[in-house]
Every structure is written in structure tokens, then in C-alpha cells.
Design a protein around this motif. Structure first.
Motif, PDB file in Angstrom:
ATOM      1  N   GLY A 133       0.832  -1.192   0.000  1.00 39.41           N
ATOM      2  CA  GLY A 133       0.000   0.000   0.000  1.00 39.41           C
ATOM      3  C   GLY A 133       0.869   1.245   0.000  1.00 39.41           C
ATOM      4  N   PHE A 134       0.221   2.400  -0.002  1.00 38.98           N
ATOM      5  CA  PHE A 134       0.936   3.672  -0.029  1.00 38.98           C
ATOM      6  C   PHE A 134       0.670   4.409   1.268  1.00 38.98           C
ATOM      7  N   ASP A 135       1.735   4.690   2.009  1.00 44.67           N
ATOM      8  CA  ASP A 135       1.643   5.465   3.242  1.00 44.67           C
ATOM      9  C   ASP A 135       1.761   6.939   2.877  1.00 44.67           C
ATOM     10  N   GLY A 136       0.656   7.650   2.970  1.00 45.11           N
ATOM     11  CA  GLY A 136       0.625   9.053   2.578  1.00 45.11           C
ATOM     12  C   GLY A 136       1.437   9.951   3.489  1.00 45.11           C
ATOM     13  N   GLY A 137       1.574   9.587   4.759  1.00 45.53           N
ATOM     14  CA  GLY A 137       2.334  10.401   5.694  1.00 45.53           C
ATOM     15  C   GLY A 137       3.826  10.360   5.420  1.00 45.53           C
ATOM     16  N   LYS A 138       4.342   9.208   5.065  1.00 51.35           N
ATOM     17  CA  LYS A 138       5.777   9.049   4.811  1.00 51.35           C
ATOM     18  C   LYS A 138       6.103   8.990   3.320  1.00 51.35           C
TER      19      LYS A 138
END
Length: 165
Positions: free
Chosen positions: A19-24
Motif C-alpha cells: 500500500g501507499f503510506d501518505g504520511g511518509k
């Protein structure tokens, strides 16, 4: 102490478990860990990076509380606030203490008690195989973290102790 770390995933990791971690801004997986006051691993869970800390924290805390019955207090960062605090108190009989950063702090400051889990992640990252997530399944990724911690614990046990004179 409970916390999470986002890691980049290798090309062998399927799109369904990444998945894609938007924060990092990392495309990969997230390692959620619970450690004791010495920094030794009590539980690890690997998820896709887009899974939030609260959702994964519920599952991981339930697993750790079932395995470690004497657990009463868990320190967490600001990402574990909200419904997880109530869930831990009512369902698991755990006090979830949130260690927050005050508004007058400037720059990079390691908060009290948070350094314990950050040191755990530093030990994990010393293992070359864990700098990225190369595993196809999340269970084998979790097993690699446990393997890394087993190496650390055996090194600590095998270290010669200073003699008392």
C-alpha cells in the motif's frame, strides 16, 4: 510501547499486500511492533502501508494481551489515539498512555519512552534483509523480524559481564 515503521517493498511483493503510506510517502508495507521496557519484541504485525495505526493496533494489542497476561500499560504515539484508547481500556483492560509532542518543541526531539521502540526499529534495520521488505508474504516478513530479534537477544545473553571486584 507500540509504534509502526513504513518500509519500501521490493518488486516481488504483490500489489494486493502493499500500500501507499501518505504520511511518509512510501509505497510498501508497514511493520507494527509492541516492545517491552527493555526494547525486546513482544509482538510484530506486518500489513500494507495504507493500513492505519489504530486498525492494526487493535489486532496487535489483542494478540499481545492474550500472550502476555501481566501487561497493564502501553505507551503509544499520537497515531494511536481515538478509538484505540477506549478499545484497549474496555476490551483488553490495558491503559494506553499517549506520549505527545508539546507545541514548544522545535526540531527533531525523541520523546520520552518513544526512544525504546525507535531503538527496536534501529536494531531491526541493522539486519540487511530487513532494510527493504523482500518477502512475498506478511507472515514470512514477521518471521524475519523475530529472527533478527532472536539474534539480538542471543548476543546480549552471550556478552561477557563485567566482574565485580
Amino acid at each position: 510501547m507500540i509504534d509502526s515503521q513504513s518500509t519500501k517493498a521490493d518488486a516481488v511483493v504483490g500489489a494486493d499486500i502493499r500500500g501507499f503510506d501518505g504520511g511518509k510517502l512510501i509505497n510498501g508495507r508497514k511493520r507494527h511492533a509492541v516492545v517491552d521496557s527493555l526494547g525486546l519484541c513482544l509482538g510484530v504485525m506486518v500489513t500494507a502501508a495504507d493500513i492505519g495505526d489504530r486498525a492494526a493496533g487493535q489486532v496487535l494489542l489483542a494478540q499481545v494481551a492474550a500472550a502476555h497476561h501481566r501487561l497493564e500499560l502501553v505507551w503509544a504515539d499520537g497515531g494511536h489515539t481515538g478509538s484505540l484508547v477506549g478499545y484497549g481500556f474496555t476490551v483488553l483492560a490495558l491503559v494506553l498512555a499517549i506520549v505527545k509532542r508539546s507545541d514548544d518543541m522545535r526540531g527533531f526531539v525523541v520523546l520520552p519512552k518513544r526512544w525504546i521502540v525507535k531503538r527496536f526499529f534501529a536494531h531491526v534495520m541493522r539486519s540487511r534483509r530487513l532494510t527493504r521488505d523482500f518477502e512475498r508474504s506478511t507472515s514470512s516478513a514477521e518471521a524475519m523480524v523475530y529472527s533478527s530479534m532472536t539474534t539480538l537477544m542471543t548476543r546480549r545473553l552471550g556478552r561477557p559481564r563485567p566482574s565485580r571486584a
